[in-house]
Design an enzyme around this catalytic site. Structure first.
Site, PDB file in Angstrom:
ATOM      1  N   ARG A 231       0.847  -1.185   0.000  1.00 41.55           N
ATOM      2  CA  ARG A 231       0.000   0.000   0.000  1.00 41.55           C
ATOM      3  C   ARG A 231       0.885   1.239   0.000  1.00 41.55           C
ATOM      4  O   ARG A 231       1.845   1.328   0.762  1.00 41.55           O
ATOM      5  CB  ARG A 231      -0.938   0.020   1.215  1.00 41.55           C
ATOM      6  CG  ARG A 231      -2.075  -0.987   1.150  1.00 41.55           C
ATOM      7  CD  ARG A 231      -3.067  -0.604   0.050  1.00 41.55           C
ATOM      8  NE  ARG A 231      -4.146  -1.566  -0.093  1.00 41.55           N
ATOM      9  CZ  ARG A 231      -4.133  -2.589  -0.940  1.00 41.55           C
ATOM     10  NH1 ARG A 231      -3.068  -2.799  -1.703  1.00 41.55           N
ATOM     11  NH2 ARG A 231      -5.170  -3.383  -1.041  1.00 41.55           N
ATOM     12  N   GLU A 260      -3.870   6.871  -6.489  1.00 44.53           N
ATOM     13  CA  GLU A 260      -3.634   6.192  -7.760  1.00 44.53           C
ATOM     14  C   GLU A 260      -4.676   6.619  -8.789  1.00 44.53           C
ATOM     15  O   GLU A 260      -5.875   6.501  -8.513  1.00 44.53           O
ATOM     16  CB  GLU A 260      -3.652   4.668  -7.545  1.00 44.53           C
ATOM     17  CG  GLU A 260      -2.521   4.198  -6.640  1.00 44.53           C
ATOM     18  CD  GLU A 260      -2.485   2.689  -6.440  1.00 44.53           C
ATOM     19  OE1 GLU A 260      -3.409   1.992  -6.928  1.00 44.53           O
ATOM     20  OE2 GLU A 260      -1.536   2.201  -5.820  1.00 44.53           O
ATOM     21  N   HIS A 278       0.688  -0.404 -10.097  1.00 46.23           N
ATOM     22  CA  HIS A 278      -0.137  -1.312  -9.297  1.00 46.23           C
ATOM     23  C   HIS A 278      -0.629  -2.505 -10.134  1.00 46.23           C
ATOM     24  O   HIS A 278      -1.829  -2.801 -10.180  1.00 46.23           O
ATOM     25  CB  HIS A 278      -1.327  -0.571  -8.688  1.00 46.23           C
ATOM     26  CG  HIS A 278      -1.863  -1.260  -7.452  1.00 46.23           C
ATOM     27  ND1 HIS A 278      -2.646  -0.622  -6.524  1.00 46.23           N
ATOM     28  CD2 HIS A 278      -1.713  -2.532  -6.992  1.00 46.23           C
ATOM     29  CE1 HIS A 278      -2.971  -1.456  -5.558  1.00 46.23           C
ATOM     30  NE2 HIS A 278      -2.416  -2.632  -5.820  1.00 46.23           N
TER      31      HIS A 278
END
Length: 330
Positions: A231, A260, A278
């Site tokens: 994270r 994000e 990610h």
């Protein structure tokens, strides 16, 4: 059935974010109408939802789905989902642990290899016809180095297994459950002082936010590599940049960010940083497994079964009514 008009006998399951219909149609077993691009009327009628990692499910979103029985998160992080509110409304919050474990662990080792072997700067030398400068870049080794794993759940354990295959020593710290005695670090400072590579695998909570801050980084073994595929909020980005510039860190690998997509940060421009958007848990096999698990969880709840993995284990189903998906005819 996928993207077909709803009927009285078929509950509606909607996508919140990009979901490939082909990956969820089979697990739903034709028991629900899946809507990949829902409009307001679909949300208001939805009994289930499959939720991507970047989608916020707050009170406003839940208010738009008054008939919701279950939402399934593709992954395990639920920091963008109001889990207590969902629980209070009788909504099951399904998670899909394990589906991306191998992929994320491989991503961690891949980033470590990239940074320790200095692939980025060495590639630049060849591209710029600066072959004669190759001696200025020191190439490191995984073999004989020590990896410190913060968080020893499924992914942390898989990283440890892969690291040992490279001849690495393993240290681990977990604030919730103790790793085995032979690799246990009693605290983070001890892990920081002895690790050549540090990788993060803990959830984002009030207690772990900015876990890697300026104080932590002063304890890190000089020249260590930091990898974060967990994270973004676990690290203080400004402090990490300062440590990289000073040489306290020799490399940083990030697959996750505070927001994000992230706003540009000066850290991103450093030559000893590798960045991915990610996606380390979204290999082809992991993606298929994640969506399948999410759809199975939704199907279980709509069929009156308790799903295998819940972010809200205290969940109790909504009181069944004649309009409940559980009471509709097949």
């Amino acid at each position: 059935m996928v993207n077909q008009p709803p009927t009285q006998t078929s509950p509606i399951v909607v996508a919140l974010g990009e979901v490939d219909p082909e990956l969820v149609s089979e697990p739903l077993h034709g028991s629900a109408v899946f809507v990949a691009k829902p409009v307001a009327s679909d949300l208001s009628a939805a009994a289930g939802a499959i939720v991507r990692a970047d989608v916020v499910v707050d009170e406003a979103m839940l208010d738009r789905m008054p008939k919701l029985e279950v939402l399934a998160r593709t992954g395990v992080g639920v920091d963008l989902i109001d889990v207590p509110l969902a629980t209070s409304r009788g909504i099951a919050v399904v998670i899909t642990p394990g589906s991306g474990t191998f992929a994320v662990a491989e991503g961690v080792i891949g980033m470590a290899l990239h940074l320790v072997k200095r692939f980025g700067p060495l590639t630049s030398l060849v591209r710029k016809a600066s072959w004669g400068k190759r001696g200025e870049i020191v190439v490191g080794d995984l073999d004989g180095s020590t990896i410190g794993i913060v968080g020893f759940g499924r992914i942390g354990q898989r990283v440890a297994l892969l690291a040992k295959a490279f001849g690495m020593e393993v240290l681990a710290y977990d604030p919730i459950s103790e790793p085995p005695d032979d690799i246990l670090c009693e605290d983070l400072d001890d892990l920081a002082r002895h690790s050549d590579i540090i990788t993060l695998h803990v959830p984002l909570t009030d207690g772990t936010r900015n876990l890697v801050d300026q104080r932590f980084l002063t304890m890190v073994k000089p020249g260590a590599v930091l990898v974060n595929c967990s994270r973004g909020g676990l690290i203080d980005t400004d402090a990490v940049l300062q440590a990289l510039v000073s040489g306290q860190l020799s490399g940083v690998g990030l697959d996750v960010f505070e927001s994000e997509p992230p706003k540009h940060h000066r850290l991103f421009d450093h030559p000893n940083v590798v960045l991915t958007p990610h996606v380390m848990g979204l290999s082809r096999r992991a993606t298929a497994a994640t969506f399948t698990a999410a759809a199975i969880g939704v199907s279980d709840v709509l069929a009156g079964r308790r799903p295998a993995h819940l972010a809200n284990p205290a969940w109790s189903p909504k009181k069944q009514t004649s309009e409940s998906p559980l009471n509709r005819e097949a």
